[in-house]
Design a protein around this motif. Structure first.
Motif, PDB file in Angstrom:
ATOM      1  N   ASN A 280       0.514  -0.869   0.206  1.00 15.41           N
ATOM      2  CA  ASN A 280      -0.159   0.227  -0.208  1.00 15.41           C
ATOM      3  C   ASN A 280       0.889   0.881   0.147  1.00 15.41           C
ATOM      4  N   PRO A 281       0.846   1.930  -1.289  1.00 18.31           N
ATOM      5  CA  PRO A 281       2.062   3.452  -1.068  1.00 18.31           C
ATOM      6  C   PRO A 281       0.657   4.509  -0.547  1.00 18.31           C
ATOM      7  N   PHE A 282      -0.081   5.096  -0.226  1.00 22.26           N
ATOM      8  CA  PHE A 282      -0.859   5.898   0.543  1.00 22.26           C
ATOM      9  C   PHE A 282      -0.520   5.865   1.754  1.00 22.26           C
ATOM     10  N   HIS A 283      -0.790   6.894   1.819  1.00 20.85           N
ATOM     11  CA  HIS A 283      -0.620   7.430   3.944  1.00 20.85           C
ATOM     12  C   HIS A 283      -2.134   8.498   4.246  1.00 20.85           C
ATOM     13  N   VAL A 284      -2.501   8.613   5.722  1.00 21.97           N
ATOM     14  CA  VAL A 284      -3.731   9.507   5.480  1.00 21.97           C
ATOM     15  C   VAL A 284      -2.487  10.208   6.770  1.00 21.97           C
ATOM     16  N   GLU A 285      -3.060  11.723   6.584  1.00 23.39           N
ATOM     17  CA  GLU A 285      -2.494  13.026   7.787  1.00 23.39           C
ATOM     18  C   GLU A 285      -4.140  13.120   8.258  1.00 23.39           C
ATOM     19  N   LEU A 286      -3.757  13.936   9.368  1.00 25.22           N
ATOM     20  CA  LEU A 286      -5.030  14.307  10.008  1.00 25.22           C
ATOM     21  C   LEU A 286      -5.231  15.207  11.344  1.00 25.22           C
ATOM     22  N   PHE A 287      -5.579  16.078  11.015  1.00 23.68           N
ATOM     23  CA  PHE A 287      -5.913  16.987  11.580  1.00 23.68           C
ATOM     24  C   PHE A 287      -7.182  18.080  11.990  1.00 23.68           C
ATOM     25  N   THR A 288      -7.876  18.182  13.841  1.00 23.57           N
ATOM     26  CA  THR A 288      -8.600  18.834  13.735  1.00 23.57           C
ATOM     27  C   THR A 288      -8.760  20.222  14.901  1.00 23.57           C
ATOM     28  N   ASP A 289      -9.780  20.267  14.709  1.00 25.24           N
ATOM     29  CA  ASP A 289      -9.905  21.556  15.312  1.00 25.24           C
ATOM     30  C   ASP A 289      -8.964  21.724  16.989  1.00 25.24           C
ATOM     31  N   ARG A 290      -9.402  20.692  17.538  1.00 21.45           N
ATOM     32  CA  ARG A 290      -8.728  19.978  18.704  1.00 21.45           C
ATOM     33  C   ARG A 290      -7.325  19.713  18.877  1.00 21.45           C
ATOM     34  N   SER A 291      -7.223  19.764  17.842  1.00 25.30           N
ATOM     35  CA  SER A 291      -5.592  18.713  17.641  1.00 25.30           C
ATOM     36  C   SER A 291      -4.643  19.365  17.927  1.00 25.30           C
TER      37      SER A 291
END
Length: 705
Positions: A280-291
C-alpha cells in the motif's frame, strides 16, 4: 653634600605633589556616595538578612517543617483553584490588544455572522507520487466512510445549519469538501460508475459538481495538473478532505469536540492499518480543531516528566560535590537539601501563579531547568563561606558571620535576575509575559528559601556533625578512631588535611587554577575567546526571524505530519483569511466598485495571493442580475432576495452576508481569499503579507478619516 640636598629637595617636591594630589582626590572622593550607600542601602539590607537568617538558624526545625508544608499547600491549592493550561495560538502569541484580536471579537460577538464551524482536515497522499485513479479515490471514500459511520456523526450533523443536505435522506448534514462530492458522497454511486482509473479521473476533471456548484480544484486535489487540450487531470499529489462540524452553541460545540476525538482515534488506527498493509503506497494525515491543543498538552506532559529527571541529576551532582571521604564530614544530605530548597521554591511560585490565574504554557516548562541552576549557585556561595568560617563553633554565630559576608552578594545577584525577568514582563506578547512572571516570582522564593530553609538545614547538619554522626545515617554515631573525626568532635574544623582528602571539585579547581596561570595557557585562552567572540558576533548578525508552530509540539505529533504533507503535496497552507466589508452602503454601485477594487488590489499587491477569490458574492450577484431577465427593474433588496433564493448561491453565500431583519439591507459581508504563498516557518513572508494588507486597506477611499 650636594647629593643629600638633591634628595631632600626631591622629597620636598614629592611631598608637595603628594599634598596637591591628596587635595584633588579629596575634592572628588566617592566617600560621600559610599557612605550613603552603606548607611541607607547596604546596612539596612544586611541587617534584615541577618535577622531573618539568624532567626532561621535559631529555629531550624520549625523553618524546615513550615517551609515544606507551606510550599505543598500552596501548589495543591493552586492546582485545585484557578490552574489552567493555555494552548490556544490566538491567546499565546498575538500581543495584548492586538488589532487581530479586536477584529476577532467583533466577528464572534457583534457582527452577526454564524459562529465558525469546527473543522476536520485530512490528506491522502503517496509521498509525492501521483494519486489520481481508482485506488486513490477509493482510499478517500474509505476514510470518509469511517468517519461518517461513527455513532455520534449523524446526530451532530443533523444540527448543522450550513445549508447542506444528505443526498440519500434529505436531512441536514455536515458539509464535506472532497472529491467524493463528484459522486454525491455516495460509495454506492461511486462503485457503480467507477471501474477504472480513467473513470475516476474523468469524473474528477469536471468543472462543476453534479448539483451545479463550481469546483475549486486546489481545495480537493493538491498540486494538480491538467491536459490543456482535453481538460483532463494528469497529475495530483494528494487528495484533500475537509469536514465542517456545527458549533452554534456551547453544547453543540462540546458534541463536535467529542466527535473530533473519535475521529482522531479512528483515523490514527487507519494510519497504522495502512502502514502495515503490504504494497500500500498511500498514507492518511489528520488535523482537527482540537488537535493542536491536545498535542500541545501532550508536549507539556512530556516536559513535566523531564523535571524529575533534572531533579535527580542535580541531586546527584550536589550530593557528590558536598560529599567527603570521611563519613562524618560528608555533607551529601545537605547537598540534597539544597536541591529540595529550589524544588520548594518552584512549588511556591507556581502555586501562587496558579492561584491568581496565570496560565501554564509549554514555555513555562523551561523554567525548572534554569531555576535549578540559579538556586544552586546561591547555595554554593553560602556553604563555601560557611566552610571557610570553620573556626566558629556555634552554628548560629557561624551562620550570622556567613550571611554578613555573602548576604549582600547573593541579594544583588538575585535582584539583577529579578530585574531582568521584570523587564520581560513589559512584553506585550502573552507567552513571554507569563513566563517572565513565573520566573520573577520563582527567583524571589529561591533567594528567600536560601536564607531561611537552606540555612536551617545547614544548622541541623552542623549539629549532626558536632554530634559525630554519620552524613547519611544520622542515627549512628561514628567511632572516634581517626584524627579527623576527633578534630571535628573538638570543633577544630581548620585542620590541614592532605590534598588527596579534599573534595574532588576542590582538587580539580586547584589543578585548573595552576594550569590557567601558565603564560602559554593565558595567551591561548585570550586568543580563543577573542576568536569565539568574533565568530558569535558574526553569527548573531546572520540571525533570521523564524517560527514554526509545530516546534512546540511533540516530535512524533500527527499534526506535524499533516502540516508537512500539505506543504509538500498541496497548495493549502491553512491561511485562508476573510475580507470583511462593514459600515458601508453595499447597495451603492460606487461602494460595490470600491469593494471589487479592494479585492483586486489585494490580489495584485499582496505577494502571497496569486489569484482572486473563486467565490465572491458580489461577482456572482452582478452576473446573476445581468443574466436574469427583469432584475434591472427591481430594488437592490429584491435582487438580493432572488439571488439568495437560488439553491447554489444560497449554499455558497448565505453565511457570508448579514442582513437587516427589517429592511433586508446588507449590514456586513465577506469573501474568503487564499494565501498559497504563505510558508509556516518563514515569518518575514507572513509579516510582509500582514503589512501589505494593512497598507492597502488604509489606502481605500472608504477607509479615509
Amino acid at each position: 653634600m650636594s647629593m643629600e640636598m638633591e634628595n631632600m629637595n626631591g622629597t620636598k617636591a614629592n611631598g608637595k605633589a603628594h599634598t596637591k594630589a591628596s587635595i584633588v582626590a579629596a575634592q572628588y572622593s566617592p566617600s560621600k556616595w559610599t557612605n550613603f550607600m552603606h548607611k541607607y542601602v547596604h546596612k539596612p539590607v544586611q541587617q534584615r538578612i541577618l535577622i531573618v537568617s539568624r532567626h532561621a538558624a535559631v529555629h531550624p526545625q520549625k523553618y524546615v517543617v513550615c517551609t515544606i508544608l507551606l510550599s505543598l499547600a500552596i501548589v495543591v491549592l493552586g492546582l485545585f483553584t484557578n490552574f489552567t493550561v493555555e494552548d490556544r495560538e490566538s491567546e499565546l502569541y498575538p500581543p495584548f490588544g492586538a488589532r487581530s484580536l479586536q477584529h476577532d471579537d467583533w466577528i464572534q460577538d457583534e457582527s452577526g455572522f454564524p459562529k465558525e464551524s469546527r473543522g476536520i482536515s485530512l490528506s491522502v497522499h503517496s509521498d509525492g507520487n501521483d494519486v489520481l485513479g481508482q485506488e486513490g479515490s477509493a482510499r478517500v471514500f474509505e476514510v470518509i466512510s469511517a468517519i461518517r459511520s461513527l455513532e455520534a456523526y449523524n446526530p451532530l450533523c443533523s444540527k448543522s445549519k450550513l445549508g447542506r443536505v444528505d443526498y440519500e435522506t434529505g436531512e441536514p448534514t455536515c458539509p464535506i469538501s472532497a472529491i467524493t462530492q463528484f459522486w454525491n458522497h455516495s460509495i454506492d454511486f461511486y462503485q457503480s460508475t467507477v471501474s477504472s482509473d480513467d473513470d475516476a479521473i474523468s469524473a474528477m476533471s469536471e468543472d462543476f459538481y453534479p448539483d451545479g456548484e463550481p469546483v475549486d480544484i486546489k481545495n480537493i486535489i493538491g498540486r494538480s495538473e491538467r491536459d490543456t487540450t482535453t481538460n483532463l487531470l494528469t497529475l495530483g499529489q494528494s487528495y484533500l478532505v475537509n469536514f465542517f462540524l456545527p458549533a452554534d452553541t456551547d453544547d453543540i460545540e462540546d458534541e463536535a469536540e467529542a466527535l473530533e476525538q473519535d475521529v482522531i482515534d479512528i483515523i490514527l488506527d487507519k494510519r497504522k492499518e495502512w502502514e502495515q498493509e503490504d504494497g500500500n503506497p498511500f498514507h492518511v494525515e489528520l488535523f482537527t480543531d482540537r488537535s493542536f491543543g491536545d498535542e500541545f498538552d501532550r508536549a507539556i506532559e512530556t516536559d513535566l516528566t523531564l523535571v524529575p529527571l533534572v531533579f535527580i541529576i542535580m541531586s546527584v551532582f550536589c550530593v557528590l560535590v558536598f560529599s567527603r571521604k570521611n563519613s562524618v564530614r560528608s555533607r551529601g544530605m545537605l547537598g540534597f537539601g539544597a536541591v529540595i530548597s529550589v524544588l520548594l521554591s518552584l512549588f511556591t511560585a507556581y502555586g501562587i501563579m496558579f492561584i491568581i490565574g496565570v496560565p501554564l504554557t509549554s514555555f513555562t516548562q523551561i523554567l525548572p531547568f534554569i531555576m535549578f541552576g540559579i538556586g544552586i549557585d546561591d547555595v554554593f556561595v553560602i556553604i563555601g563561606e560557611y566552610e571557610r568560617l570553620g573556626h566558629i563553633v556555634d552554628p548560629v554565630d557561624r551562620i550570622s558571620e556567613t550571611m554578613e559576608s555573602v548576604g549582600i552578594s547573593i541579594t544583588i545577584t538575585t535582584l539583577t535576575s529579578m530585574l531582568a525577568f521584570a523587564s520581560g514582563c513589559a512584553s506585550s506578547i502573552p507567552v513571554v509575559y507569563w513566563i517572565c512572571l513565573y520566573a520573577f516570582l520563582t527567583v524571589f522564593f529561591i533567594y528567600l528559601y536560601a536564607i531561611t530553609f537552606f540555612v536551617s538545614l545547614t544548622v541541623l547538619d552542623e549539629r549532626r556533625l558536632q554530634g559525630n554522626r554519620r552524613g547519611c545515617l544520622v542515627c549512628f554515631v561514628a567511632k572516634n578512631n581517626d584524627e579527623d573525626n576527633q578534630n571535628e568532635e573538638d570543633g577544630n574544623d581548620h585542620v590541614v588535611r592532605p590534598t588527596t582528602e579534599l573534595p574532588l571539585a576542590e582538587r580539580f579547581m586547584s589543578w585548573y587554577s595552576k594550569k590557567l596561570m601558565n603564560k602559554g595557557v593565558k595567551i591561548f585562552v585570550l586568543v580563543s575567546f577573542t576568536a569565539l567572540f568574533a565568530g558569535l558576533a558574526y553569527s548573531a548578525s546572520q540571525m533570521e526571524v523564524y517560527f514554526n508552530f509545530t516546534d512546540v509540539l511533540p516530535g512524533d505529533s500527527y499534526v506535524t505530519d499533516l502540516v508537512d504533507a500539505n506543504a509538500a503535496y498541496s497548495e493549502q497552507t491553512g491561511v485562508n483569511p476573510y475580507v470583511y466589508f462593514r459600515d458601508v452602503d453595499q447597495s451603492d454601485e460606487s461602494i460595490q466598485i470600491q469593494m471589487q477594487q479592494y479585492v483586486d488590489q489585494l490580489v495584485t499587491d499582496v505577494d502571497v495571493i496569486d489569484v482572486g477569490p473563486i467565490f465572491f458574492w458580489l461577482n456572482d450577484f452582478q452576473n446573476f442580475v445581468d443574466a436574469t431577465e427583469g432584475m434591472g427593474d427591481l430594488t437592490f433588496v429584491k435582487q438580493l432576495d432572488a439571488f439568495l433564493e437560488d439553491p447554489i448561491y444560497n449554499v455558497l453565500y448565505e453565511n457570508d452576508i448579514v442582513r437587516n431583519d427589517e429592511t433586508g439591507e446588507i449590514l456586513h459581508s465577506r469573501c474568503q481569499v487564499q494565501m498559497p504563498g504563505i510558508v509556516w516557518n518563514e515569518m518575514q513572508t507572513q509579516l510582509d503579507a500582514l503589512l501589505q494588507q494593512r497598507s492597502i486597506s488604509k489606502e481605500q477611499e472608504v477607509n479615509q478619516d
